[in-house]
Design an enzyme around this catalytic site. Structure first.
Site: not given
Ligand code: CAA
Length: 386
Positions: A125, A268, A363
């Protein structure tokens, strides 16, 4: 309300504890120092069922519940967080989404080798310019009729170089913003897939983290997961479950550091008595024990909500945020209790302190968890609503 574990959950936890303490612990400092991937232990974890923990038995998984997964993550993370992040990213981020939203053909094709640990999975992602702001995907998946043409670079990918299968999030219709994003299953062996160098990290050093590049990769149409445009919600839902795994990792780090500090505080002596008879140390132990217990209840409850088929997004965000903060605080205190010994590798707590930091970042950073939690709170959702 029943706080007891089942006999099966206790057996799974004890098997993980025994494996971590007897097998993983021996070489963990060496692997951390030299950033050696724990390949042989990944194979062993596959044999023990840890690589397909929640996957249905019909696809070769162990068919266990999320609480069992959390218990395993906690025990592995007391000792080796490179191993536990491999298990977490593989189970929660790669397998879960394929099993939940994949077609029957996708499940039959990919799940058996993932669930046995023969193939490692990764979730792509994050990008150089899309970390917390996950909707800003620059990786593109152009619809070419029979296939999608995938182009772009993903960053910080856990299992990046070792994975055989990537779950990749990419933009198909930029004008539709997040509603134009798709998710795909991409095989590492396909032409145009390559990886960058292994990152040299502060913690979880022996796990494999790298960039993954896609250049004109032809992804067959049948490898898209879910409906056209479902990719962003798919990614968010995947992360909701992933956060339970990382919360359990943070809990394990805290508990591991606490157990080491407690044991050391008996051995300790200063000023003629064990250091835990000095209030300065005893009170640190009390605070550590209390916070770990609170984190444990939050993490187990998030897992329970998921197992019950109830909404767990908010509980997962809270558990991840709280447990990762407890992991950081507890490991810093564990080093302090060990004094000079805590600052050297042999006593394990400095490594746990370094490992703790990433649980506040990956995450979803602590700041992103607060975004998720506050939005829900403002909408009126309380944590206790079931
Ligand atoms: N479940 C289902 N749908 C969801 C959701 C969820 N938990 N969260 C948001 N959505 C949906 C919303 O309902 C919205 O849909 P609609 O337009 O139909 O209403 C859409 O997704 C967009 O959501 P937002 O408007 O809330 O989007 P945003 O741009 O404001 O961002 C955010 C939301 C929560 C900040 C999100 O971008 C986020 O979680 N960012 C962090 C990403 C992350 O965790 N990255 C980690 C990378 S992976 C990693 O680390 C892996 C590894 O290898 C260990």
């Amino acid at each position: 309300m029943n706080f007891s574990l089942t006999e099966e959950q206790k057996m799974v936890r004890d098997a993980a504890r025994d494996f971590a303490q007897t097998e993983l612990k021996a070489g963990v400092i060496e692997r951390d120092t030299h950033q050696t991937h724990p390949t042989e232990f990944v194979q062993k974890m596959g044999e023990m069922g840890f690589m397909g923990m929640m996957t249905d038995e019909k696809y070769g998984g162990a068919g266990l519940d999320t609480l069992s997964y959390v218990l395993v993550m906690e025990e592995l993370s007391k000792v080796d967080n490179s191993c536990s992040v491999i298990v977490s990213a593989h189970n929660s981020l790669a397998i879960w989404g394929i099993e939940k939203y994949g077609t029957e053909e996708q499940k039959q094709k990919y799940l058996p080798s993932l669930a046995s640990g023969e193939t490692i999975g990764a979730f792509c992602l994050s990008e150089p310019e899309a970390g917390s702001d996950a909707t800003s995907q620059r990786t593109t998946a152009e619809d070419k009729g029979d296939f999608y043409l995938l182009n772009g670079t993903k960053n910080w990918i856990t299992n990046g170089k070792k994975a055989g299968i990537y779950v990749v999030i990419a933009q198909t219709y930029p004008e539709k913003k997040h509603k134009g994003i798709n998710a795909f299953i991409v095989e590492a062996a396909w032409q145009g897939v390559s990886t960058g160098v292994k990152e040299d990290k502060l913690g979880i050093r022996s796990s494999d983290t790298s960039s993954v590049m896609f250049q004109d990769v032809k992804v067959p149409k049948e490898n898209r997961i879910g409906a056209d445009g479902f990719g962003f919600k798919f990614a968010m839902q995947t992360l909701d479950g992933g956060r339970i795994g990382i919360a359990a990792q943070a809990l394990g780090i805290a508990a591991g550091a606490y157990e080491l500090a407690l044991a050391y505080s008996h051995e300790r002596k200063t000023f003629g008595k064990p250091i835990n008879e000095h209030q300065a140390i005893a009170f640190k132990l009390a605070d550590m024990a209390m916070k770990i217990e609170a984190a444990r209840l939050m993490v187990y409850r998030a897992a329970w909500l998921k197992d019950e088929g109830l909404d767990y997004a908010q509980a997962a965000a809270m558990a991840k945020l709280y447990a990762s903060e407890v992991a950081m605080e507890t490991t810093v205190e564990a080093v302090q209790i060990h004094g000079g010994y805590g600052f050297v590798k042999e006593y394990h707590v400095e490594r746990l302190m370094r490992d703790a930091k990433i649980t506040q970042i990956y995450e979803g950073t602590s700041e992103i968890q607060r975004v998720v939690i506050s939005r829900n709170v403002i909408k009126g959702q309380t944590y206790l609503d079931l």
